[in-house]
Enzyme design. Sequence first.
Site, PDB file in Angstrom:
ATOM      1  N   ASP A  24       0.855  -1.181   0.000  1.00 28.01           N
ATOM      2  CA  ASP A  24       0.000   0.000   0.000  1.00 28.01           C
ATOM      3  C   ASP A  24       0.890   1.230   0.000  1.00 28.01           C
ATOM      4  O   ASP A  24       1.809   1.332   0.825  1.00 28.01           O
ATOM      5  CB  ASP A  24      -0.899   0.026   1.234  1.00 28.01           C
ATOM      6  CG  ASP A  24      -1.946  -1.076   1.232  1.00 28.01           C
ATOM      7  OD1 ASP A  24      -1.942  -1.898   0.286  1.00 28.01           O
ATOM      8  OD2 ASP A  24      -2.756  -1.124   2.175  1.00 28.01           O
ATOM      9  N   ASP A  43     -15.169  -3.617   0.066  1.00 28.38           N
ATOM     10  CA  ASP A  43     -14.627  -3.419   1.405  1.00 28.38           C
ATOM     11  C   ASP A  43     -15.793  -3.134   2.342  1.00 28.38           C
ATOM     12  O   ASP A  43     -16.594  -2.230   2.089  1.00 28.38           O
ATOM     13  CB  ASP A  43     -13.639  -2.256   1.408  1.00 28.38           C
ATOM     14  CG  ASP A  43     -12.515  -2.465   0.392  1.00 28.38           C
ATOM     15  OD1 ASP A  43     -12.207  -3.647   0.103  1.00 28.38           O
ATOM     16  OD2 ASP A  43     -11.971  -1.475  -0.106  1.00 28.38           O
TER      17      ASP A  43
END
Length: 251
Positions: free
Chosen positions: A14, A136
């Site tokens: 990330d 998500d």
Amino acid sequence: MSTDRSFTLYPAVDVRQGAVVRLLRGDYDQETRYPGDPVGVATHYARSGARWLHLVDLDAARGGGYTLTDTLTQIVDTTGLMVQTGGGVRSADDVQKLLDAGASRVVVGSMAVQEPDTVIGWIDRFGPELLTVALDTRTGQDGVWVLPTAGWTSVTDADLITTLHRFHSSGLRHVLCTDIGRDGTLSGPNFNLYTMLTRSSPQLEVQASGGARSVDDVRAARRTGCAGIILGKALLEGRFDLADAVMEEVP
């Protein structure tokens, strides 16, 4: 649940403002930065036996406009990894640009929740092997699995099961589901969630995400029928060796 289907590890990188980071439960104000640049970390994972990498542009996830094109190309060219990547993908042109830059699969998140019919059109255009829909999720007060967007900063009325049903006949194959409440916590994945998803939608290749902390968690995800698991904070902090986890892969 049978474990003879393919199973893939996706070590995650990330990126925020050029640095390798992890967020706690998706909170941009609870960020941990790690040593090394994205290409260097990806190279380490490749040397440990990884075949795939999950690359996320956190800046773009919140604001739009993917910024890691050069990084993506460098990782692909340097490591030979297949890269699944996303963040800020808002149009078919965005999808095409990432594929042209070397992505093996493009992750679509907010658009899949806000404009599912548009994303269904992309699946038809690009094919189901080139797209991953990222749903998500966190539980709302009524126990329903809701789907925040824009890097988990915007709440929507959409829920996980209804959205999956919208994609049921679209040809969608790859779904990445992150339990936001587990993400970055090293508390273990939500196996009840993934068992529910793999049983209710057996045609989907579900990737588990959030909370993985050990090789035992990798094995457990495979037993639920998941097709893969995202490995983030635990690898960055050396909680276990990726080379040991790779032994659980089934090509």
